[in-house]
Enzyme design. Sequence first.
Site, PDB file in Angstrom:
ATOM      1  N   PHE A   6      53.100  40.114  48.455  1.00 24.86           N
ATOM      2  CA  PHE A   6      53.101  38.656  48.382  1.00 24.86           C
ATOM      3  C   PHE A   6      53.151  38.253  46.912  1.00 24.86           C
ATOM      4  O   PHE A   6      52.315  38.695  46.125  1.00 24.86           O
ATOM      5  CB  PHE A   6      51.823  38.088  49.014  1.00 24.86           C
TER       6      PHE A   6
ATOM      7  N   LEU B   6      48.858  41.491  46.969  1.00 20.09           N
ATOM      8  CA  LEU B   6      49.133  40.224  46.295  1.00 20.09           C
ATOM      9  C   LEU B   6      49.432  40.514  44.832  1.00 20.09           C
ATOM     10  O   LEU B   6      48.706  41.285  44.195  1.00 20.09           O
ATOM     11  CB  LEU B   6      47.915  39.300  46.344  1.00 20.09           C
ATOM     12  N   CYS B   7      50.474  39.894  44.305  1.00 22.77           N
ATOM     13  CA  CYS B   7      50.788  40.024  42.887  1.00 22.77           C
ATOM     14  C   CYS B   7      49.611  39.484  42.087  1.00 22.77           C
ATOM     15  O   CYS B   7      49.224  38.320  42.237  1.00 22.77           O
ATOM     16  CB  CYS B   7      52.058  39.250  42.563  1.00 22.77           C
ATOM     17  N   VAL B   8      49.031  40.315  41.245  1.00 20.28           N
ATOM     18  CA  VAL B   8      47.819  39.937  40.523  1.00 20.28           C
ATOM     19  C   VAL B   8      48.072  38.753  39.592  1.00 20.28           C
ATOM     20  O   VAL B   8      47.250  37.836  39.508  1.00 20.28           O
ATOM     21  CB  VAL B   8      47.210  41.152  39.777  1.00 20.28           C
TER      22      VAL B   8
ATOM     23  N   ALA C 249      48.587  35.584  41.681  1.00 18.55           N
ATOM     24  CA  ALA C 249      47.320  35.217  42.323  1.00 18.55           C
ATOM     25  C   ALA C 249      46.393  34.523  41.328  1.00 18.55           C
ATOM     26  O   ALA C 249      45.795  33.486  41.645  1.00 18.55           O
ATOM     27  CB  ALA C 249      46.649  36.459  42.908  1.00 18.55           C
TER      28      ALA C 249
END
EC number: 2.8.1.-
Length: 126
Positions: A39, A77-79, A82
């Site tokens: 994501f 999730l893309c850090v 996010a």
Amino acid sequence: MRYVLCVKQPAYGKQGGFLAYQLAKALLEKGHQITQVFFFQEGVTHGNAFLYPASDEFNLQHAWQRLAQDYHVPLHLCVAAAQRRGVVEPLTSSTTQQNNLASCFVLAGLGEFMKASLEADRVVCL
């Protein structure tokens, strides 16, 4: 076949997130493997633990969590995306007290997405 899905659409307000979930479920039911759902951009909202859909609406976050548990699908999730959108865990927040990362979701970097993409037979972005 081994698939990687990347989800750019938000959890609510657009159809892409739900379409990605439907595709993932159909692929798994047909015996395919999903090695990662990544994501990024607005898609990181799927992993926000503070999502509260109305009681008569489909809870997309819970659906992803069930899929992850039932089929052992990693939800990443893309850090960076996010953090920009306020989704944090104790390790990435400004204090170790903050955490709104939903269960079954983990923060990951683009490197992990690229590695999974290179090893997959197909990559589908929605």
